[in-house]
Design a protein around this motif. Sequence first.
Motif, mmCIF file in Angstrom:
data_model
loop_
_atom_site.group_PDB
_atom_site.id
_atom_site.type_symbol
_atom_site.label_atom_id
_atom_site.label_comp_id
_atom_site.label_asym_id
_atom_site.label_seq_id
_atom_site.Cartn_x
_atom_site.Cartn_y
_atom_site.Cartn_z
ATOM 1 N N ARG A 120 0.871 -1.255 0.180
ATOM 2 C CA ARG A 120 -0.064 -0.097 0.028
ATOM 3 C C ARG A 120 0.854 1.207 -0.010
ATOM 4 N N ALA A 121 0.601 2.214 -0.889
ATOM 5 C CA ALA A 121 1.505 3.343 -1.010
ATOM 6 C C ALA A 121 0.664 4.270 0.100
ATOM 7 N N GLU A 122 1.921 4.795 0.736
ATOM 8 C CA GLU A 122 1.787 5.712 2.097
ATOM 9 C C GLU A 122 1.870 7.306 1.481
ATOM 10 N N MET A 123 2.155 7.449 0.343
ATOM 11 C CA MET A 123 2.222 8.807 -0.408
ATOM 12 C C MET A 123 2.188 8.619 -1.749
ATOM 13 N N ASP A 124 1.981 9.805 -2.677
ATOM 14 C CA ASP A 124 2.114 9.758 -4.172
ATOM 15 C C ASP A 124 3.413 9.351 -4.710
ATOM 16 N N LEU A 125 3.519 8.418 -5.567
ATOM 17 C CA LEU A 125 4.885 7.841 -5.845
ATOM 18 C C LEU A 125 4.932 7.768 -7.379
ATOM 19 N N ILE A 126 6.258 7.857 -7.762
ATOM 20 C CA ILE A 126 6.413 7.111 -9.002
ATOM 21 C C ILE A 126 7.295 5.979 -8.903
ATOM 22 N N VAL A 127 6.732 4.834 -9.607
ATOM 23 C CA VAL A 127 7.271 3.441 -9.411
ATOM 24 C C VAL A 127 7.903 2.873 -10.573
ATOM 25 N N GLY A 128 8.918 2.182 -10.348
ATOM 26 C CA GLY A 128 9.663 1.356 -11.381
ATOM 27 C C GLY A 128 9.561 -0.057 -11.043
ATOM 28 N N LEU A 129 9.009 -0.893 -12.072
ATOM 29 C CA LEU A 129 8.856 -2.249 -11.684
ATOM 30 C C LEU A 129 9.455 -3.030 -12.910
ATOM 31 N N THR A 130 10.171 -4.121 -12.637
ATOM 32 C CA THR A 130 10.853 -5.021 -13.655
ATOM 33 C C THR A 130 10.411 -6.506 -13.609
ATOM 34 N N ALA A 131 10.576 -7.183 -14.747
ATOM 35 C CA ALA A 131 10.829 -8.851 -14.554
ATOM 36 C C ALA A 131 12.247 -8.762 -14.829
ATOM 37 N N CYS A 132 12.915 -9.438 -13.728
ATOM 38 C CA CYS A 132 14.514 -9.255 -13.521
ATOM 39 C C CYS A 132 15.013 -9.979 -14.883
ATOM 40 N N SER A 133 16.108 -9.556 -15.082
ATOM 41 C CA SER A 133 17.056 -9.924 -16.437
ATOM 42 C C SER A 133 18.047 -11.012 -16.147
ATOM 43 N N ALA A 134 18.600 -11.159 -14.592
ATOM 44 C CA ALA A 134 19.550 -11.865 -14.388
ATOM 45 C C ALA A 134 19.320 -13.470 -14.296
ATOM 46 N N GLU A 135 20.085 -14.394 -14.939
ATOM 47 C CA GLU A 135 19.971 -15.625 -14.980
ATOM 48 C C GLU A 135 19.925 -16.220 -13.493
ATOM 49 N N GLY A 136 20.963 -15.777 -12.699
ATOM 50 C CA GLY A 136 21.324 -16.144 -11.590
ATOM 51 C C GLY A 136 20.240 -15.982 -10.512
#
Length: 204
Positions: A170-186
Amino acid sequence: MTTDTETVHRIPPQSGTGFRLRRGEVLVVIDALGEQVSDLMAFAEDNHAEWLSSGRTFDYNETIYLTTGHVLYSNRSRPMFTLLRDDVGRHDFLLTPCSTETFELLYPPGTAEGHPSCFGNLVQAFAPFGIQPDQIPTTLNIFMNVLVGQDGRVNIAPPVSTAGQRLELRAEMDLIVGLTACSAEGSNNGTFKPIDYQIRRAQE
């Protein structure tokens, strides 16, 4: 793909996205197929000099193992997220997002050439909001299974998340969010899969 209320968005393998999240809205991050990490970073919408801080979060929760009920803090010690639901119980907030240099230094020679990275994907995701690459710090690596030995050495093990498991924030302030599907094999047990996410409206 939809639920009864809000759309579920899909982040393709080895990519990322950026979006606004309003105070009170709930971000649901879903491991669609299992064993897939998702890197998350957030900045205060009204001041990009305030960002999600691993150090402050560890300090105030007195643990590196974050789960339901914990609050994630900014570098200015203000709450940014509250964890409402955690199906997995294992996430990482110690390691930085994978980058070209990650693959140059930690992977076999030649791996880095043309290899997507979470850092690169976050740079692209945040660019439309005016957030610069050097502003991106350590990310919350959702579903990432980092083991810490008694000697302090870290080891990246396969995620324990299974298909459909989620983390709700839950966001507790107004946010800019970045989200990924991770690219690292390991980090993903040698495979690349999508990440799904949903934004639930704030409760009135």
